[in-house]
Design a protein around this motif. Structure first.
Motif, PDB file in Angstrom:
ATOM      1  N   ASP A  43       0.856  -1.185   0.000  1.00 18.95           N
ATOM      2  CA  ASP A  43       0.000   0.000   0.000  1.00 18.95           C
ATOM      3  C   ASP A  43       0.890   1.233   0.000  1.00 18.95           C
ATOM      4  N   LEU A  44       0.422   2.293  -0.650  1.00 15.23           N
ATOM      5  CA  LEU A  44       1.166   3.538  -0.751  1.00 15.23           C
ATOM      6  C   LEU A  44       0.707   4.532   0.310  1.00 15.23           C
ATOM      7  N   TYR A  45       1.662   5.080   1.032  1.00 18.74           N
ATOM      8  CA  TYR A  45       1.437   6.119   2.034  1.00 18.74           C
ATOM      9  C   TYR A  45       2.316   7.300   1.633  1.00 18.74           C
ATOM     10  N   GLN A  46       1.751   8.514   1.608  1.00 18.25           N
ATOM     11  CA  GLN A  46       2.519   9.680   1.188  1.00 18.25           C
ATOM     12  C   GLN A  46       2.573  10.733   2.287  1.00 18.25           C
ATOM     13  N   PHE A  47       3.727  11.383   2.368  1.00 17.10           N
ATOM     14  CA  PHE A  47       3.963  12.427   3.362  1.00 17.10           C
ATOM     15  C   PHE A  47       4.552  13.651   2.674  1.00 17.10           C
ATOM     16  N   LYS A  48       4.068  14.825   3.064  1.00 15.18           N
ATOM     17  CA  LYS A  48       4.617  16.089   2.585  1.00 15.18           C
ATOM     18  C   LYS A  48       4.766  16.989   3.799  1.00 15.18           C
ATOM     19  N   LYS A  49       5.956  17.541   3.984  1.00 14.92           N
ATOM     20  CA  LYS A  49       6.209  18.371   5.165  1.00 14.92           C
ATOM     21  C   LYS A  49       5.367  19.652   5.121  1.00 14.92           C
ATOM     22  N   THR A  50       4.792  19.991   6.281  1.00 17.82           N
ATOM     23  CA  THR A  50       4.078  21.258   6.455  1.00 17.82           C
ATOM     24  C   THR A  50       4.756  22.014   7.602  1.00 17.82           C
ATOM     25  N   LYS A  51       4.250  23.184   7.927  1.00 22.14           N
ATOM     26  CA  LYS A  51       4.863  23.973   9.008  1.00 22.14           C
ATOM     27  C   LYS A  51       4.808  23.275  10.366  1.00 22.14           C
ATOM     28  N   ARG A  52       3.739  22.516  10.615  1.00 28.07           N
ATOM     29  CA  ARG A  52       3.562  21.908  11.939  1.00 28.07           C
ATOM     30  C   ARG A  52       3.639  20.397  11.943  1.00 28.07           C
ATOM     31  N   GLY A  53       3.760  19.795  10.777  1.00 26.72           N
ATOM     32  CA  GLY A  53       3.780  18.331  10.720  1.00 26.72           C
ATOM     33  C   GLY A  53       3.870  17.855   9.287  1.00 26.72           C
ATOM     34  N   TRP A  54       3.008  16.925   8.958  1.00 27.03           N
ATOM     35  CA  TRP A  54       2.971  16.348   7.620  1.00 27.03           C
ATOM     36  C   TRP A  54       1.561  16.427   7.051  1.00 27.03           C
ATOM     37  N   GLU A  55       1.484  16.537   5.746  1.00 28.40           N
ATOM     38  CA  GLU A  55       0.236  16.276   5.043  1.00 28.40           C
ATOM     39  C   GLU A  55       0.334  14.797   4.682  1.00 28.40           C
ATOM     40  N   PHE A  56      -0.594  14.004   5.184  1.00 31.61           N
ATOM     41  CA  PHE A  56      -0.556  12.550   5.011  1.00 31.61           C
ATOM     42  C   PHE A  56      -1.666  12.122   4.063  1.00 31.61           C
ATOM     43  N   GLU A  57      -1.363  11.108   3.253  1.00 31.12           N
ATOM     44  CA  GLU A  57      -2.392  10.585   2.346  1.00 31.12           C
ATOM     45  C   GLU A  57      -2.126   9.113   2.052  1.00 31.12           C
ATOM     46  N   ASN A  58      -3.204   8.344   2.072  1.00 29.27           N
ATOM     47  CA  ASN A  58      -3.187   6.998   1.503  1.00 29.27           C
ATOM     48  C   ASN A  58      -4.553   6.786   0.858  1.00 29.27           C
ATOM     49  N   TYR A  59      -4.806   5.589   0.368  1.00 28.74           N
ATOM     50  CA  TYR A  59      -6.043   5.390  -0.386  1.00 28.74           C
ATOM     51  C   TYR A  59      -7.299   5.531   0.473  1.00 28.74           C
ATOM     52  N   ARG A  60      -7.165   5.458   1.794  1.00 25.03           N
ATOM     53  CA  ARG A  60      -8.314   5.569   2.688  1.00 25.03           C
ATOM     54  C   ARG A  60      -8.578   6.976   3.190  1.00 25.03           C
ATOM     55  N   CYS A  61      -7.513   7.727   3.439  1.00 24.27           N
ATOM     56  CA  CYS A  61      -7.701   9.022   4.088  1.00 24.27           C
ATOM     57  C   CYS A  61      -6.600  10.001   3.698  1.00 24.27           C
ATOM     58  N   LYS A  62      -6.889  11.259   3.971  1.00 21.27           N
ATOM     59  CA  LYS A  62      -5.946  12.333   3.668  1.00 21.27           C
ATOM     60  C   LYS A  62      -6.147  13.415   4.703  1.00 21.27           C
ATOM     61  N   GLY A  63      -5.057  13.987   5.194  1.00 23.86           N
ATOM     62  CA  GLY A  63      -5.190  15.068   6.150  1.00 23.86           C
ATOM     63  C   GLY A  63      -3.888  15.423   6.821  1.00 23.86           C
ATOM     64  N   GLU A  64      -3.974  16.407   7.685  1.00 21.77           N
ATOM     65  CA  GLU A  64      -2.816  16.901   8.423  1.00 21.77           C
ATOM     66  C   GLU A  64      -2.538  15.987   9.611  1.00 21.77           C
ATOM     67  N   VAL A  65      -1.277  15.636   9.809  1.00 23.51           N
ATOM     68  CA  VAL A  65      -0.856  14.871  10.977  1.00 23.51           C
ATOM     69  C   VAL A  65       0.290  15.619  11.651  1.00 23.51           C
ATOM     70  N   ASP A  66       0.602  15.247  12.880  1.00 24.13           N
ATOM     71  CA  ASP A  66       1.707  15.919  13.561  1.00 24.13           C
ATOM     72  C   ASP A  66       3.043  15.382  13.053  1.00 24.13           C
ATOM     73  N   LYS A  67       4.144  15.861  13.612  1.00 22.80           N
ATOM     74  CA  LYS A  67       5.486  15.485  13.155  1.00 22.80           C
ATOM     75  C   LYS A  67       5.716  13.983  13.252  1.00 22.80           C
ATOM     76  N   GLY A  68       5.071  13.342  14.199  1.00 25.99           N
ATOM     77  CA  GLY A  68       5.228  11.904  14.401  1.00 25.99           C
ATOM     78  C   GLY A  68       4.243  11.055  13.623  1.00 25.99           C
ATOM     79  N   GLY A  69       3.321  11.704  12.880  1.00 28.74           N
ATOM     80  CA  GLY A  69       2.359  10.964  12.064  1.00 28.74           C
ATOM     81  C   GLY A  69       0.990  10.756  12.686  1.00 28.74           C
ATOM     82  N   ASN A  70       0.773  11.320  13.885  1.00 24.11           N
ATOM     83  CA  ASN A  70      -0.510  11.135  14.571  1.00 24.11           C
ATOM     84  C   ASN A  70      -1.566  12.091  14.046  1.00 24.11           C
ATOM     85  N   PRO A  71      -2.795  11.707  14.012  1.00 22.70           N
ATOM     86  CA  PRO A  71      -3.322  10.372  14.291  1.00 22.70           C
ATOM     87  C   PRO A  71      -3.525   9.513  13.034  1.00 22.70           C
TER      88      PRO A  71
END
Length: 103
Positions: free
Chosen positions: A20-48
């Motif tokens: 499965d593909l998981y994508q991360f893009k750095k933002t000012k406060r964490g990461w923009e996270f995306e996979n086939y199920r969900c997309k959204g802002e996560v903290d530096k550690g990937g939560n939640p």
């Protein structure tokens, strides 16, 4: 290095017998996270969202993964894209090698 770069993890899912593909893009406060199920802002550690996605796929992960992702976040600006992607590749292998499958 530009923080607009997307970094990819390909994590083996025993449930689908494929990666499965998981994508991360750095933002000012964490990461923009995306996979086939969900997309959204996560903290530096990937939560939640990242961890919810792993649990949904019945994937276990190493104990210090959150700390490791935070360190990668800190280093994105000082490493080149290939170096950061290599770290994400190592994390993918680390998770894929964990004892996966809760059932």
């Amino acid at each position: 290095m530009s923080s607009t770069s997307r970094f990819k993890m390909q994590i083996y899912s025993p449930q689908w017998e494929d990666k499965d593909l998981y994508q991360f893009k750095k933002t000012k406060r964490g990461w923009e996270f995306e996979n086939y199920r969900c997309k959204g802002e996560v903290d530096k550690g990937g939560n939640p969202l990242f961890y919810k996605a792993l649990v949904t796929e019945s994937l276990s992960y190493p104990n210090h993964l959150e700390e490791y992702l935070s360190i990668v976040w800190e280093k994105v600006e000082v490493l080149n894209k290939e170096q950061v992607q290599n770290i994400f590749d190592e994390i993918s292998e680390w998770i894929s090698a964990s004892k996966n499958g809760f059932n």
